[in-house]
Design a protein around this motif. Sequence first.
Motif, PDB file in Angstrom:
ATOM      1  N   ARG A  66      90.816  80.894  -6.822  1.00  0.00           N
ATOM      2  CA  ARG A  66      90.932  79.874  -7.874  1.00  0.00           C
ATOM      3  C   ARG A  66      90.259  78.554  -7.505  1.00  0.00           C
ATOM      4  N   SER A  67      89.568  78.554  -6.391  1.00  0.00           N
ATOM      5  CA  SER A  67      88.932  77.330  -5.926  1.00  0.00           C
ATOM      6  C   SER A  67      87.705  76.997  -6.759  1.00  0.00           C
ATOM      7  N   LYS A  68      87.563  75.728  -7.062  1.00  0.00           N
ATOM      8  CA  LYS A  68      86.377  75.272  -7.781  1.00  0.00           C
ATOM      9  C   LYS A  68      85.354  74.673  -6.818  1.00  0.00           C
ATOM     10  N   THR A  69      85.747  74.496  -5.556  1.00  0.00           N
ATOM     11  CA  THR A  69      84.852  73.856  -4.602  1.00  0.00           C
ATOM     12  C   THR A  69      84.427  74.776  -3.460  1.00  0.00           C
ATOM     13  N   ALA A  70      85.038  75.953  -3.361  1.00  0.00           N
ATOM     14  CA  ALA A  70      84.693  76.874  -2.272  1.00  0.00           C
ATOM     15  C   ALA A  70      83.255  77.362  -2.442  1.00  0.00           C
ATOM     16  N   PRO A  71      82.561  77.578  -1.336  1.00  0.00           N
ATOM     17  CA  PRO A  71      81.182  78.091  -1.404  1.00  0.00           C
ATOM     18  C   PRO A  71      81.196  79.598  -1.726  1.00  0.00           C
ATOM     19  N   LEU A  72      81.445  79.930  -2.987  1.00  0.00           N
ATOM     20  CA  LEU A  72      81.617  81.330  -3.371  1.00  0.00           C
ATOM     21  C   LEU A  72      80.358  82.154  -3.148  1.00  0.00           C
ATOM     22  N   GLY A  73      79.202  81.553  -3.280  1.00  0.00           N
ATOM     23  CA  GLY A  73      77.956  82.276  -3.021  1.00  0.00           C
ATOM     24  C   GLY A  73      77.856  82.722  -1.570  1.00  0.00           C
ATOM     25  N   LEU A  74      78.270  81.854  -0.660  1.00  0.00           N
ATOM     26  CA  LEU A  74      78.235  82.209   0.761  1.00  0.00           C
ATOM     27  C   LEU A  74      79.295  83.253   1.081  1.00  0.00           C
ATOM     28  N   LEU A  75      80.441  83.144   0.447  1.00  0.00           N
ATOM     29  CA  LEU A  75      81.489  84.144   0.635  1.00  0.00           C
ATOM     30  C   LEU A  75      81.014  85.507   0.139  1.00  0.00           C
ATOM     31  N   PHE A  76      80.374  85.525  -1.010  1.00  0.00           N
ATOM     32  CA  PHE A  76      79.820  86.759  -1.551  1.00  0.00           C
ATOM     33  C   PHE A  76      78.769  87.333  -0.602  1.00  0.00           C
ATOM     34  N   SER A  77      77.907  86.481  -0.068  1.00  0.00           N
ATOM     35  CA  SER A  77      76.883  86.928   0.888  1.00  0.00           C
ATOM     36  C   SER A  77      77.522  87.543   2.125  1.00  0.00           C
ATOM     37  N   PHE A  78      78.606  86.947   2.600  1.00  0.00           N
ATOM     38  CA  PHE A  78      79.316  87.477   3.756  1.00  0.00           C
ATOM     39  C   PHE A  78      79.855  88.876   3.453  1.00  0.00           C
ATOM     40  N   LEU A  79      80.520  89.026   2.321  1.00  0.00           N
ATOM     41  CA  LEU A  79      81.117  90.317   1.982  1.00  0.00           C
ATOM     42  C   LEU A  79      80.055  91.388   1.742  1.00  0.00           C
ATOM     43  N   VAL A  80      78.957  91.022   1.123  1.00  0.00           N
ATOM     44  CA  VAL A  80      77.865  91.978   0.903  1.00  0.00           C
ATOM     45  C   VAL A  80      77.229  92.366   2.228  1.00  0.00           C
ATOM     46  N   GLY A  81      77.022  91.406   3.121  1.00  0.00           N
ATOM     47  CA  GLY A  81      76.451  91.713   4.434  1.00  0.00           C
ATOM     48  C   GLY A  81      77.341  92.643   5.231  1.00  0.00           C
ATOM     49  N   TYR A  82      78.628  92.342   5.266  1.00  0.00           N
ATOM     50  CA  TYR A  82      79.575  93.184   6.006  1.00  0.00           C
ATOM     51  C   TYR A  82      79.644  94.575   5.365  1.00  0.00           C
ATOM     52  N   GLY A  83      79.730  94.597   4.047  1.00  0.00           N
ATOM     53  CA  GLY A  83      79.807  95.875   3.340  1.00  0.00           C
ATOM     54  C   GLY A  83      78.550  96.714   3.500  1.00  0.00           C
ATOM     55  N   SER A  84      77.401  96.080   3.559  1.00  0.00           N
ATOM     56  CA  SER A  84      76.159  96.844   3.721  1.00  0.00           C
ATOM     57  C   SER A  84      76.098  97.505   5.095  1.00  0.00           C
ATOM     58  N   HIS A  85      76.655  96.858   6.113  1.00  0.00           N
ATOM     59  CA  HIS A  85      76.722  97.474   7.437  1.00  0.00           C
ATOM     60  C   HIS A  85      77.582  98.741   7.374  1.00  0.00           C
ATOM     61  N   LEU A  86      78.721  98.639   6.714  1.00  0.00           N
ATOM     62  CA  LEU A  86      79.601  99.806   6.597  1.00  0.00           C
ATOM     63  C   LEU A  86      78.945 100.914   5.777  1.00  0.00           C
ATOM     64  N   LEU A  87      78.236 100.528   4.730  1.00  0.00           N
ATOM     65  CA  LEU A  87      77.538 101.514   3.906  1.00  0.00           C
ATOM     66  C   LEU A  87      76.479 102.246   4.723  1.00  0.00           C
ATOM     67  N   ALA A  88      75.730 101.504   5.520  1.00  0.00           N
ATOM     68  CA  ALA A  88      74.703 102.125   6.360  1.00  0.00           C
ATOM     69  C   ALA A  88      75.335 103.037   7.409  1.00  0.00           C
ATOM     70  N   ASP A  89      76.397 102.561   8.071  1.00  0.00           N
ATOM     71  CA  ASP A  89      77.066 103.394   9.067  1.00  0.00           C
ATOM     72  C   ASP A  89      77.731 104.615   8.434  1.00  0.00           C
ATOM     73  N   GLY A  90      78.211 104.465   7.227  1.00  0.00           N
ATOM     74  CA  GLY A  90      78.862 105.583   6.546  1.00  0.00           C
ATOM     75  C   GLY A  90      77.910 106.714   6.219  1.00  0.00           C
ATOM     76  N   ASN A  91      76.621 106.426   6.198  1.00  0.00           N
ATOM     77  CA  ASN A  91      75.613 107.446   5.896  1.00  0.00           C
ATOM     78  C   ASN A  91      75.011 108.069   7.154  1.00  0.00           C
ATOM     79  N   THR A  92      75.682 107.899   8.284  1.00  0.00           N
ATOM     80  CA  THR A  92      75.247 108.539   9.521  1.00  0.00           C
ATOM     81  C   THR A  92      76.143 109.753   9.784  1.00  0.00           C
ATOM     82  N   PRO A  93      75.731 110.643  10.667  1.00  0.00           N
ATOM     83  CA  PRO A  93      76.574 111.820  10.958  1.00  0.00           C
ATOM     84  C   PRO A  93      77.988 111.463  11.444  1.00  0.00           C
ATOM     85  N   GLN A  94      78.121 110.339  12.184  1.00  0.00           N
ATOM     86  CA  GLN A  94      79.450 109.936  12.661  1.00  0.00           C
ATOM     87  C   GLN A  94      80.314 109.391  11.539  1.00  0.00           C
TER      88      GLN A  94
END
Length: 98
Positions: A66-94
């Motif tokens: 509900r924050s109007k001042t939080a850097p939501l774009g940076l938060l979104f970038s963080f979550l996408v970056g972290y999630g993309s690592h998991l997505l890449a690792d999830g597509n490996t044999p392990q």
Amino acid sequence: MKDHLTKEFDVSEVIWDSAKGGAVGAVAGALPDVLEPPASPNHRGFFHSAPFLAALVFAATLLFGRSKTAPLGLLFSFLVGYGSHLLADGNTPQGLPS
């Protein structure tokens, strides 16, 4: 939202914001391997799991939802970056832990 409609477009601001988002996403994309270093092929534990990513999203929603001042774009970038690592690792044999 009204502020954005009356504000003059500044391309340098867009470039700077994009660079910050890219840097945050890159750091977040490396974070799972910082938290659990790839010392062996079976290094993936809790920090490489979908439940941990869900916990991050939940915590971010509680803290900044509900924050109007939080850097939501940076938060979104963080979550996408972290999630993309998991997505890449999830597509490996392990795959990812359950």
